[in-house]
Structure formats: C-alpha cells, structure tokens
Design an enzyme around this catalytic site. Structure first.
Site, PDB file in Angstrom:
ATOM      1  N   LYS A   1      30.162  24.655 -53.360  1.00 29.82           N
ATOM      2  CA  LYS A   1      30.369  25.821 -52.503  1.00 29.82           C
ATOM      3  C   LYS A   1      29.954  27.069 -53.274  1.00 29.82           C
ATOM      4  O   LYS A   1      30.600  27.463 -54.245  1.00 29.82           O
ATOM      5  CB  LYS A   1      31.834  25.967 -52.082  1.00 29.82           C
ATOM      6  CG  LYS A   1      32.033  27.062 -51.024  1.00 29.82           C
ATOM      7  CD  LYS A   1      33.430  27.651 -51.027  1.00 29.82           C
ATOM      8  CE  LYS A   1      33.554  28.814 -51.965  1.00 29.82           C
ATOM      9  NZ  LYS A   1      32.763  30.029 -51.568  1.00 29.82           N
TER      10      LYS A   1
ATOM     11  N   GLU B   1      36.808  28.244 -65.409  1.00 28.57           N
ATOM     12  CA  GLU B   1      36.252  29.303 -66.259  1.00 28.57           C
ATOM     13  C   GLU B   1      36.620  30.595 -65.559  1.00 28.57           C
ATOM     14  O   GLU B   1      36.084  30.914 -64.498  1.00 28.57           O
ATOM     15  CB  GLU B   1      34.740  29.128 -66.421  1.00 28.57           C
ATOM     16  CG  GLU B   1      34.148  29.969 -67.550  1.00 28.57           C
ATOM     17  CD  GLU B   1      33.788  31.374 -67.084  1.00 28.57           C
ATOM     18  OE1 GLU B   1      34.537  32.320 -67.438  1.00 28.57           O
ATOM     19  OE2 GLU B   1      32.784  31.518 -66.376  1.00 28.57           O
TER      20      GLU B   1
ATOM     21  N   CYS C   1      31.513  37.700 -67.363  1.00 26.32           N
ATOM     22  CA  CYS C   1      32.883  37.372 -67.768  1.00 26.32           C
ATOM     23  C   CYS C   1      33.060  37.436 -69.275  1.00 26.32           C
ATOM     24  O   CYS C   1      34.171  37.673 -69.762  1.00 26.32           O
ATOM     25  CB  CYS C   1      33.275  35.997 -67.244  1.00 26.32           C
ATOM     26  SG  CYS C   1      32.124  34.686 -67.702  1.00 26.32           S
TER      27      CYS C   1
ATOM     28  N   GLU D   1      40.346  43.092 -66.271  1.00 32.50           N
ATOM     29  CA  GLU D   1      38.907  42.863 -66.166  1.00 32.50           C
ATOM     30  C   GLU D   1      38.324  43.755 -65.071  1.00 32.50           C
ATOM     31  O   GLU D   1      38.673  43.613 -63.896  1.00 32.50           O
ATOM     32  CB  GLU D   1      38.627  41.390 -65.855  1.00 32.50           C
ATOM     33  CG  GLU D   1      37.165  41.032 -65.919  1.00 32.50           C
ATOM     34  CD  GLU D   1      36.929  39.536 -65.788  1.00 32.50           C
ATOM     35  OE1 GLU D   1      36.066  39.009 -66.510  1.00 32.50           O
ATOM     36  OE2 GLU D   1      37.612  38.898 -64.951  1.00 32.50           O
TER      37      GLU D   1
END
Length: 477
Positions: A175, A250, A284, A382
C-alpha cells in the site's frame, strides 16, 4: 517528460491482473511544486485487501518452494526493468513529491535499483543450512507480508521491503502513501513484465485508515512492515497484536550531529545543513539537532545562516530544494517555525513566510534556529521540514547527554578531526545509524533505529533476515 496519465491508476493489481476496485473511492494526486492536478488514484477497500491476501496465500505455496536461481533471475529482471524505465520512476517520484528531477535521479532511484540487484544476489541464502550440535538449521520465508510505505522516500522504501521479501520467497500486498503512489504503479508494471508469478506481488492503494488498517489486522497476513510516523506505527502494532504477526517498523527521528572542537567547522556545518535541507527536510534520518562547542557556536551559526541563504529553491537543474510534499505538510512545518519563535529560539534565517518568487507550490524557506534548548518543541519533535536547530555544549559528556536526550534513536552523526577519533563518541550515541565525517548511506548495511524509532532492520543482510523463519531440526545424536 513522462506521461504519467498512462499509468493504470484507476485499477488495483491483484493476482497478476489489473482490476477495478470493489469500491468507488478515488484520491487526487497533486504536483506540490505547481499545485496542479496530476491524476486520480483508485482507493482500495478492506474487501480488496481480502482478495489480495487470498491471492498471496495461494501463490505462497509454490513461490516459497521456487529455486533461489529462479528468484535471482526474476529480481535481476525487475532491476533491468527499472533501468529501462528509470525516467518513468524519476518522474513518478519528482512530480508527486516535488524533489527536483536531477536530485530525484540519484537520491530516489539509483539506490533502489542497486538494492534490487543486491537482493537478487542473496537469494541463495535461503538454501543454506547450518549445523548446530546435533541439529540442522533451515531458512524458510515468513509468509504473506503486508507493506505500508511512506511518501517521503517512496521508491526507496518500496524496494527496501519488496526486494528482500521476494528474495526470501515471501508473497506480498503493498500500500503506497496516498500522495506519492505513482512509482508503485510503475513498479507493478515492471514486476508483471518481468514474469513474477500471479499473486506473489499485489498492489492495493488506498487510505491508511482503510487499507493500512486491514493489512495490519488481517489474519491471513504473517508479517506487516510499516514506515511512517511513530504515532501511526503504534496503531499498526496494536492492530497486528491479536494475530501475533511479525511487525517491523521504521518510524520517526530527531537525530543529533555532534561537531567536535577539533573538527573542520566549515565542512561540518555545511554538510549538516545540507543533510537537513535535502529532500526539503523530509528525511527521517535528517540530523536536525546540530550540537556545537560553545566556544565556536557563534561562528557555526553564521556558517549555517550562509548555507541556508545560499540554497537554491525550485525544480530546475540548479535547485537544491523543492517544495514540501503537500499543503498540509507545509502548514505543519510553518506551525513548528512559529512554535520555535514562541518558545524563545532565535530565528537566524528562513521563517514561515512564502519564499520570494515561489508563490505557487508548497515551499518553505530553509530555516535555521539558534539559542535552542533541548527541551523546546523544535528540538524534541520531528518537524519533517527544512528546519535545523543549533545547540551549544560545554564538553563532550554534555554533548552525548543532549544527543541521547530524545525518545528517538534512528540516526546520528559525528564530525571530528578524523574518523578514528570519532569512534569513541559513536559508541556512546543511542541510535541505529551514525554518519561519520560525511559518510554516505550504504545499502549494504542495515537501516533502522532504537527506542521509539522502530524495530527491525531494512537493507543489508539484516534486511533479508526480517523475512526469514529459522527451522531447527533435531537429529539423532
């Protein structure tokens, strides 16, 4: 320019066929550099996931017993197809993510092609046996896998999951992220043309709340691999728990770069800033907390300001940084910039205002904050945008304490006089990756984090290991 409108985005790829979804939902794909409509993509449903899982389960029985040589040839054929359609892949990522084409080519496409060939050469690992006393160890594929990939490195993460899974003998349903799905359609066509058996690879685009949730909870799926935010990763793990499937994740990061007193400050700060600004900060592993010796702090801040103000923005061949991926992401980043100001950080350059000459597109200026404390939101959360924070430290113990004072542990960096002198610091940082003196990402090495940055590894030998079950056979002594 590649005509992406020819891709079969109104269909799903299930059991070796392009077929219409069972529902009627669609999702628009927008070019974030121009804000122009590219196409509509069909949204799959939980019922479509059921069909894809059924196809993958049926295919698994024969695919798991295919020879390593057969899988090696198919993975190399996929890599050949990626080379042949490289410009299609470049356009699919560049037009939906906004990364300039010349950067997309090496940042988003070259590496995944290499990784596909890397795993082609490791299919034979599945046929190896080991002795352990009076036992023999066999390697077997984990089974049917569900893959949920992100929008920021969409092809990179697609290959990081699909390639080792194919090499191990697993079947799968993927997906893509809603805003960057087109490279998955290109890859589905490449996989079909390469001759991968029906049902081994299935593509079901759609919303995370529908398709992602169905993949995570489905009793017919043996493993789910997710890349995305920590918040969403928690939900994936919760949904997967009742069926006790394997989960690899992750997730987020808020990574430090420690610059030592004896480092080449100009080189270190420049590299650290560019590491954050590449891909518009949507990385990331970005080293968004730059830790600088207090006695060299003002000098470092000035270098960072110059680097940020020299960054060329846009999508032409001279541009280093494109737009954010979406209007929503732009607003999130602007909100963090304002929060940094409100919490007392010093805005050195950049800011939330629209960049001059770039009124169209979801652009945010490269932004540098100074006088940042590690308890500020911009140092703890983040941001996923082109925002870097400079934090002073008085000695190395304090630098390590600041570096590790985070719920994340994905990436880190050290820039020292030389690589050898950096190693004692590397050993003290709590993170799965560490970039020393500008070292580059390595597809031969494992990728993944500590703490709330996830679990499991992608790429390298460890990436293949995530898709392996070990069978221990006890022989008569």
């Amino acid at each position: 320019m590649t005509d992406l409108s020819k891709l079969p985005t109104g269909k799903l790829f299930i059991n070796g066929e392009w077929r219409g979804p069972l529902g009627t939902g669609t999702h628009p794909v927008i070019n974030p550099a121009t804000e122009e409509f590219i196409c509509q993509v069909a949204e799959g449903s939980a019922e479509d996931v059921d069909l894809a899982v059924e196809a993958a389960r049926q295919a698994f029985h024969s695919w798991r017993n295919s020879t390593a040589q057969m899988r090696r040839e198919l993975l190399n054929a996929i890599a050949d197809g990626m080379e042949k359609r490289k410009e299609d892949l470049v356009q699919a990522v560049s037009q939906t993510l906004g990364c300039p084409e010349h950067i997309t080519r090496w940042l988003h496409v070259d590496g995944p092609i290499y990784a596909m060939r890397y795993y082609a050469e490791r299919t034979a690992e599945m046929e190896k046996t080991e002795k352990a006393g009076h036992s023999v160890l066999f390697r077997e594929p984990v089974g049917v896998c569900g893959f949920i990939t992100p929008w920021n490195y969409p092809l990179h993460q697609f290959v990081g999951k699909v390639a080792p899974a194919l090499a191990a003998g697993c079947t799968m349903i993927t997906k893509p992220a809603e805003i960057t799905p087109l490279q998955d359609f290109v890859m589905a066509e490449i996989i079909e043309e390469a001759g991968v058996p029906a049902g081994v690879f299935n593509l079901v685009p759609g919303a995370g709340s529908e398709v992602g949730a169905a993949l995570s909870a489905h009793p017919g799926i043996d493993m789910v691999s997710f890349t995305g935010s920590t918040r969403a990763g928690v939900e994936v793990a919760k949904a997967a728990a009742p069926t006790v499937k394997r989960v690899t994740q992750e997730l987020g990061g808020k990574s430090p770069l420690i610059i030592t007193p004896d480092a080449d400050l100009e080189a270190a700060v420049r590299w650290g800033c560019e590491d954050v600004f590449i891909n518009s900060g949507q990385t990331c592993t970005a080293l968004t907390r730059m830790l600088v010796p207090a006695e060299r702090y003002d000098e470092a801040v000035e270098i960072a300001r110059q680097v940020a103000e020299d960054i060329a923005m846009g999508t032409n061949e001279n541009a280093f940084m494109g737009p954010l991926s979406s209007a929503r992401q732009r607003e999130i980043v602007r909100g963090y910039i304002q929060k940094g100001i409100d919490e007392g950080a010093r805005l050195v350059t950049g800011g939330a205002e629209v960049p001059s000459g770039l009124e169209k597109g979801f652009y945010v200026k490269p932004t540098v904050f100074a006088d940042v404390h590690n308890d500020m939101s911009i140092a703890r959360e983040e941001i996923f945008g082109p925002v870097t924070c400079l934090i002073p430290y008085k000695d190395m113990d304090e630098a390590i304490a600041i570096a590790n004072d985070t719920e994340y542990g994905l990436s880190s960096g050290v820039w020292a006089k030389d690589a050898e002198s950096a190693m004692p610091l590397v050993r003290r940082i709590e993170a799965g990756l560490c970039f020393v003196n500008g070292g580059e990402f390595n597809y031969d090495a494992p990728f993944g984090g500590y703490k709330r940055s996830g679990n499991g590894r992608e790429f390298g030998e460890a990436g293949l290991g995530e898709f392996i079950e070990l069978k221990s056979v006890q022989l008569p002594a």
